[in-house]
Design an enzyme around this catalytic site. Structure first.
Site, short mmCIF file in Angstrom:
data_model
loop_
_atom_site.label_atom_id
_atom_site.label_comp_id
_atom_site.label_asym_id
_atom_site.label_seq_id
_atom_site.Cartn_x
_atom_site.Cartn_y
_atom_site.Cartn_z
N HIS A 37 0.84 -1.21 0.00
CA HIS A 37 0.00 0.00 0.00
C HIS A 37 0.88 1.26 0.00
CE1 HIS A 37 -2.82 -2.85 2.27
NE2 HIS A 37 -3.54 -2.50 1.23
N GLY A 147 -2.59 -1.85 -7.46
CA GLY A 147 -1.45 -2.77 -7.50
C GLY A 147 -1.69 -3.91 -8.48
N GLN A 153 -8.40 -7.44 -10.91
CA GLN A 153 -9.09 -6.24 -10.43
C GLN A 153 -8.64 -5.02 -11.24
OE1 GLN A 153 -9.76 -5.12 -6.14
NE2 GLN A 153 -7.88 -3.99 -6.48
P1 AMP Z 1 -6.29 -3.98 -0.57
O1 AMP Z 1 -6.21 -3.09 0.63
O2 AMP Z 1 -5.74 -5.36 -0.34
O3 AMP Z 1 -7.65 -3.96 -1.23
O4 AMP Z 1 -5.31 -3.34 -1.64
C1 AMP Z 1 -5.39 -1.99 -1.99
C2 AMP Z 1 -4.51 -1.74 -3.20
O5 AMP Z 1 -3.17 -2.12 -2.86
C3 AMP Z 1 -4.92 -2.60 -4.41
O6 AMP Z 1 -4.75 -1.81 -5.59
C4 AMP Z 1 -3.94 -3.73 -4.37
O7 AMP Z 1 -3.68 -4.32 -5.62
C5 AMP Z 1 -2.70 -3.03 -3.83
N1 AMP Z 1 -1.79 -4.00 -3.22
C6 AMP Z 1 -2.10 -4.93 -2.28
N2 AMP Z 1 -1.00 -5.69 -2.01
C7 AMP Z 1 -0.01 -5.23 -2.80
C8 AMP Z 1 1.35 -5.60 -3.00
N3 AMP Z 1 1.92 -6.60 -2.33
N4 AMP Z 1 2.08 -4.90 -3.89
C9 AMP Z 1 1.53 -3.88 -4.60
N5 AMP Z 1 0.25 -3.48 -4.46
C10 AMP Z 1 -0.51 -4.14 -3.58
#
Ligand code: AMP
Length: 287
Positions: A37, A147, A153
């Site tokens: 994040h 991400g 997604q």
């Molecule tokens: P989430 O809080 O899991 O819904 O993720 C929020 C954003 O952070 C989304 O765009 C995810 O794809 C991105 N994200 C989550 N984990 C990672 C990671 N390990 N590396 C890069 N982006 C991430």
């Protein structure tokens, strides 16, 4: 750093920024921040003048048997990390503010959302597309950053924004990993030490495939067999899906021609983890 929870207040602040001609960037999240994040926030900071991070555990994207109730939350820690990353506004709407009584509108992206995680999690991308469109309408960012960890997604959101003429550029950023290679995820906190060790099988499988491809392997059969073998040898693991797809359409491919994406979802006991990697056809070729 300002914290806003009311969607109307958020819209008001965004309108004010637009009036000042400021470039607004949004990073949508479900919180419990990790370096993945933070990397999106740091990138967002470099491309805009106002950085909004939304933190909303979106009930609409969880199935009835999924982990909505136990999804990890820590607003104080998240607020500290966001402040340290230079976030201007942490937007923390409540479920009742996003989906008030009488709410009845949802967004469905068709074929891109059907397979992979869409097949294992019916309704998931309907919830994702809906909440992302609402967030884009509330924050009106010029750019929203996602991400590649959640590759499907990212593609679903890009398609929705193109189809519905939303004036926001969608940018994908690379997966951030733990030092041993496990893709960072808020759900990694569910893993016991033994499960944490087993979870490495996803990254090991991606690495093994990258190596196979570097030495000339192209066929889907060959690549998927290697992944299945590696994962099934890991105690406590069960493949949900493993797919070799066209990076743009997410349709299955029979062989790597140019580029393909390998996408993986694996249960480690009761925790479902996802990961993926880009594969480029090796130029090292046979005669
Ligand atoms: P989430 O809080 O899991 O819904 O993720 C929020 C954003 O952070 C989304 O765009 C995810 O794809 C991105 N994200 C989550 N984990 C990672 C990671 N390990 N590396 C890069 N982006 C991430």
């Amino acid at each position: 750093m300002e914290i806003i929870s009311d969607p109307h207040d958020m819209q008001g602040r965004a309108r004010q920024w637009r009036g000042q001609g400021l470039k607004v960037v949004l990073v949508p999240t479900m919180g419990f921040f990790h370096q993945g994040h933070v990397s999106l926030m740091e990138y967002g900071k470099t491309i805009g003048e106002r950085l909004v991070v939304s933190l909303f555990v979106n009930p609409a994207q969880f199935g009835p048997q999924e982990d909505l109730g136990r999804y990890p939350r820590d607003l104080d820690r998240d607020a500290r990390l966001a402040r340290d990353a230079g976030v201007d506004c942490l937007y923390t709407p409540e479920p009742g503010g996003m989906y008030p009584p009488g709410y009845q509108t949802f967004v469905e992206v068709e074929s891109l959302a059907d397979g992979l995680c869409g097949a294992s999690r019916p309704g998931h991308f309907r919830g994702v597309a809906t909440v992302v469109l609402k967030l884009l309408n509330q924050v009106s960012p010029q750019v929203a950053v996602f991400g590649e960890k959640d590759y499907q997604q990212l593609m679903v959101v890009k398609q929705m924004v193109a189809d519905l003429n939303v004036p926001t550029e969608i940018v994908g950023r690379p997966i951030v990993r733990e030092p041993d290679g496990l893709a960072m995820s808020s759900r990694n906190t569910y893993l016991s030490p033994e499960e944490r060790a087993a979870a490495l099988c996803l990254y090991r499988a991606l690495l093994a495939v990258r190596e196979l491809v570097a030495t000339g392997a192209k066929s889907r059969e060959h690549i998927l067999a290697a992944v299945r073998q590696l994962i099934s040898a890991t105690p406590g693991s069960r493949i949900d899906y493993v797919s070799l797809v066209d990076p743009a359409t997410l349709q299955e491919v029979e062989a790597i021609q140019g580029e393909a994406r390998l996408l993986l979802a694996v249960w480690i006991n009761n925790t479902r983890l996802i990961d993926n990697t880009l594969l480029s056809e090796s130029r090292l070729c046979c005669v």
